[in-house]
Design an enzyme around this catalytic site. Structure first.
Site, PDB file in Angstrom:
ATOM      1  N   GLU A  77       0.776  -1.182  -0.004  1.00  0.00           N
ATOM      2  CA  GLU A  77      -0.146  -0.138   0.091  1.00  0.00           C
ATOM      3  C   GLU A  77       0.653   1.160   0.198  1.00  0.00           C
ATOM      4  OE1 GLU A  77      -3.059  -0.151  -1.067  1.00  0.00           O
ATOM      5  OE2 GLU A  77      -3.826  -1.185   0.644  1.00  0.00           O
ATOM      6  N   HIS A  78       0.516   2.188  -0.820  1.00  0.00           N
ATOM      7  CA  HIS A  78       1.092   3.526  -1.081  1.00  0.00           C
ATOM      8  C   HIS A  78       2.689   3.130  -1.581  1.00  0.00           C
ATOM      9  CE1 HIS A  78      -1.904   6.209   0.216  1.00  0.00           C
ATOM     10  NE2 HIS A  78      -2.129   5.430   1.369  1.00  0.00           N
ATOM     11  N   ASP A 116       2.918   2.037  -5.147  1.00  0.00           N
ATOM     12  CA  ASP A 116       3.034   2.124  -6.513  1.00  0.00           C
ATOM     13  C   ASP A 116       3.544   3.240  -7.004  1.00  0.00           C
ATOM     14  OD1 ASP A 116       0.655   3.534  -5.715  1.00  0.00           O
ATOM     15  OD2 ASP A 116      -0.552   2.598  -7.298  1.00  0.00           O
ATOM     16  N   GLY A 152     -15.459   6.206  -2.679  1.00  0.00           N
ATOM     17  CA  GLY A 152     -14.638   6.948  -1.344  1.00  0.00           C
ATOM     18  C   GLY A 152     -14.239   5.827  -0.460  1.00  0.00           C
ATOM     19  N   ALA A 153     -14.404   4.292  -0.913  1.00  0.00           N
ATOM     20  CA  ALA A 153     -14.107   3.392   0.284  1.00  0.00           C
ATOM     21  C   ALA A 153     -12.880   2.811   0.054  1.00  0.00           C
ATOM     22  CB  ALA A 153     -15.481   2.585   0.076  1.00  0.00           C
ATOM     23  N   GLY A 154     -12.075   3.185  -1.006  1.00  0.00           N
ATOM     24  CA  GLY A 154     -10.884   2.508  -1.075  1.00  0.00           C
ATOM     25  C   GLY A 154     -10.810   1.342  -1.900  1.00  0.00           C
ATOM     26  N   GLU A 201      -6.452  10.505 -14.573  1.00  0.00           N
ATOM     27  CA  GLU A 201      -6.681  10.777 -13.030  1.00  0.00           C
ATOM     28  C   GLU A 201      -5.511  11.830 -12.571  1.00  0.00           C
ATOM     29  OE1 GLU A 201      -8.425   7.644 -10.838  1.00  0.00           O
ATOM     30  OE2 GLU A 201      -8.160   8.763  -9.155  1.00  0.00           O
ATOM     31  N   ASP A 220      -4.351   0.504  -9.401  1.00  0.00           N
ATOM     32  CA  ASP A 220      -5.841   0.491  -9.473  1.00  0.00           C
ATOM     33  C   ASP A 220      -6.309   0.167 -10.771  1.00  0.00           C
ATOM     34  OD1 ASP A 220      -5.572   1.081  -6.919  1.00  0.00           O
ATOM     35  OD2 ASP A 220      -6.574   3.045  -7.000  1.00  0.00           O
ATOM     36  N   TYR A 243      -3.403  12.525   0.190  1.00  0.00           N
ATOM     37  CA  TYR A 243      -2.635  11.502  -0.599  1.00  0.00           C
ATOM     38  C   TYR A 243      -1.535  12.139  -1.368  1.00  0.00           C
ATOM     39  CZ  TYR A 243      -2.358   7.703  -4.041  1.00  0.00           C
ATOM     40  OH  TYR A 243      -1.693   6.827  -4.816  1.00  0.00           O
TER      41      TYR A 243
HETATM   42  C1  GLA Z   1      -5.118   4.596  -3.982  1.00  0.00           C
HETATM   43  C2  GLA Z   1      -4.328   4.938  -5.343  1.00  0.00           C
HETATM   44  C3  GLA Z   1      -3.373   3.871  -5.661  1.00  0.00           C
HETATM   45  C4  GLA Z   1      -2.555   3.595  -4.520  1.00  0.00           C
HETATM   46  C5  GLA Z   1      -3.234   3.241  -3.296  1.00  0.00           C
HETATM   47  C6  GLA Z   1      -2.654   3.345  -1.942  1.00  0.00           C
HETATM   48  O1  GLA Z   1      -6.090   3.498  -4.270  1.00  0.00           O
HETATM   49  O2  GLA Z   1      -5.114   5.023  -6.493  1.00  0.00           O
HETATM   50  O3  GLA Z   1      -2.339   4.118  -6.884  1.00  0.00           O
HETATM   51  O4  GLA Z   1      -1.662   4.629  -4.472  1.00  0.00           O
HETATM   52  O5  GLA Z   1      -4.292   4.510  -2.979  1.00  0.00           O
HETATM   53  O6  GLA Z   1      -1.956   2.010  -2.230  1.00  0.00           O
END
Ligand code: GLA
Length: 462
Positions: free
Chosen positions: A100-101, A103, A194-196, A232, A244, A293
């Protein structure tokens, strides 16, 4: 799975309304006399209207609503779809098991596409007009493909946030020299916003795939994902990485995708046998996510610039080994040091997780997920008390191997790796525990790793 409502015009001129997951197959069944008693004696039937639905129960309700309409209104719906080719697209959301975080730090990630989707029905319009309807938001908008940089609708009003994603995709495709045509499109989604769970990448990839199919051109799917990312980054303004859009494109049933965001090499690895994925949604939606972010990303860039003074060979945080970080990380300003420590250790965890996946070691993978969550909570500081509460509760329930927040954080969901035989008991215990602790409900559901974006053509009126 996608859901649609459809209207058939029967040989005697009457209408028949139904719902289905596959309009073309359903049309064939009706014409073979295997669709419904009503249509069996009124063949041949023609498909005259198709509408996307977010899920089965909405499709069933809408079917009843259309059935109850006077003939005049059904005729109006059918007339909105004259004989032509429709293109449908389905594009999934995703969860991320680990990485996570990282990429946007050239690191490796482990996402899986899920069985929550955007479904879109589109048709060609002559000229440069794009007419969109977001069914679940009950909003529509029209914009001109020749005036995309203005980010305004036909009346000159700023585009609503939700429309920036399709407009951004059109813009990025055109920047790349690809022909983008006017379309009329309607879409529905059961991916919470907005829920990840990457609802925005799903919208982007659905539109990218539709413009590709309607335009009759074809490019490498990874390039299409990169163009959606450009939309994006540069049009919407979120400095996210490629995870994503990648997961939405290449998702594979029952598999996790091990994706190296630097080399762009990837591999699909089966989920451990007897394991299940459970999503737990706090119901709390991200706020200020874009600025927080983007701030994290800037902090990573700052850490990189400082570390490069000592480690000149390093091109991204992903290149810093844990060993080198122990030697030089302490010289970084405190917050910057914590952010970088998360990235460096998270990249390492992904590599270990891949070994666990290949060995079918679900408990080992689960332990890494828990460690990943602690790092997001303490070092990267993107968790919330509700997400932490869900992870702590899950870790104490029998049959749960691991849990962590998934996606960007700041609200949203956790992903849980659970023994398949204990899913129902786990979900019940987690729901009860969460309600007791926070006084409101979490929405908890079993999800399946699923296939990536798909398009299909439907022939109407023939
Ligand atoms: C969001 C971003 C991704 C990634 C995640 C965290 O989903 O769109 O590119 O950075 O957060 O891993």
């Amino acid at each position: 799975m996608a859901f649609y409502c459809y209207i058939l015009e029967c040989a005697d001129g009457t209408f028949y309304t139904g719902w289905t997951t596959d309009p073309q197959r359903r049309l064939r069944q009706h014409n073979l006399g295997r669709g419904a008693r009503y249509t069996r004696d009124r063949r041949p039937v023609h498909l005259v209207y198709v509408e996307p639905q977010p899920d089965r129960s909405t499709a069933m309700r809408r079917e009843l609503a259309i059935k109850a309409m006077p003939r005049r209104r059904k005729q109006r719906l059918a007339a909105s779809d004259p004989p032509q080719i429709l293109v449908t697209a389905t594009a999934p959301g995703r969860v991320n098991l680990l990485g996570e975080h990282v990429d946007y730090n050239a690191g490796p990630v482990l996402p899986a596409a899920i069985d929550r989707i955007v479904s879109l029905v589109a048709r060609l319009l002559p000229g440069r007009l794009v007419r969109l309807e977001a069914r679940d938001l009950r909003q529509s908008v029209e914009f001109d493909l020749d005036r995309l940089p203005e980010k305004r609708d036909l009346k000159g009003k700023p585009l609503p946030d939700w429309a920036l994603y399709p407009a951004g995709v059109a813009w990025a495709l055109q920047e790349h020299g690809l022909p983008v045509t006017g379309i009329e499109a309607t879409y529905a989604s059961n991916i919470p916003i907005g829920a990840g769970l990457s609802s925005s990448a799903a919208v982007e990839m659905a539109f990218a795939a539709v413009w590709q199919a309607i335009g009759g051109w074809q490019i490498d799917p990874l390039v299409l994902a990169q163009l959606a990312l450009q939309a994006e980054n540069e049009y919407v303004g979120l400095a996210c990485g490629l995870m994503d859009q990648f997961a939405c494109t290449f998702g594979l049933k029952d598999h996790v995708l091990y994706f190296d965001t630097r080399s762009l090499a990837w591999e699909a690895i089966p989920l451990p046998q007897h394991s299940a994925l459970v999503i737990a949604d706090t119901g709390i939606r991200r706020s200020l996510s874009a600025s927080a972010y983007n701030q994290r990303r800037a902090e990573c860039e700052q850490a990189l610039a400082l570390l490069r003074r000592k480690l000149p060979g390093v091109r991204a945080l992903r290149d810093v080994s844990l060993h080198d970080f122990e030697a030089h990380g302490n010289d970084l300003p405190e917050i910057i040091g914590r952010r970088a420590r998360h990235v460096v250790s998270e990249c390492e965890r992904v590599e270990q997780a891949v070994q666990c996946l290949k060995a079918g070691d679900a408990p080992g993978l689960g332990r890494l997920m828990l460690a990943g969550h602690a790092s997001l909570r303490d070092l990267y500081e993107v968790s919330t008390p509700e997400l932490d509460g869900l992870v702590d509760l899950a870790a104490g329930i029998d049959g749960c191997w691991g849990a962590r927040l998934t996606g960007a954080g700041f609200g949203g969901c956790t992903i849980n790796l659970v023994d398949a035989g204990q899913v129902d008991r786990f979900m019940q215990a987690l729901a009860e525990g969460y309600h007791k602790k926070f006084g409101h409900e979490a929405s908890i559901y079993h999800c399946r790793a699923s296939q990536g974006v798909r398009t299909e053509q439907i022939l109407l009126g023939i």
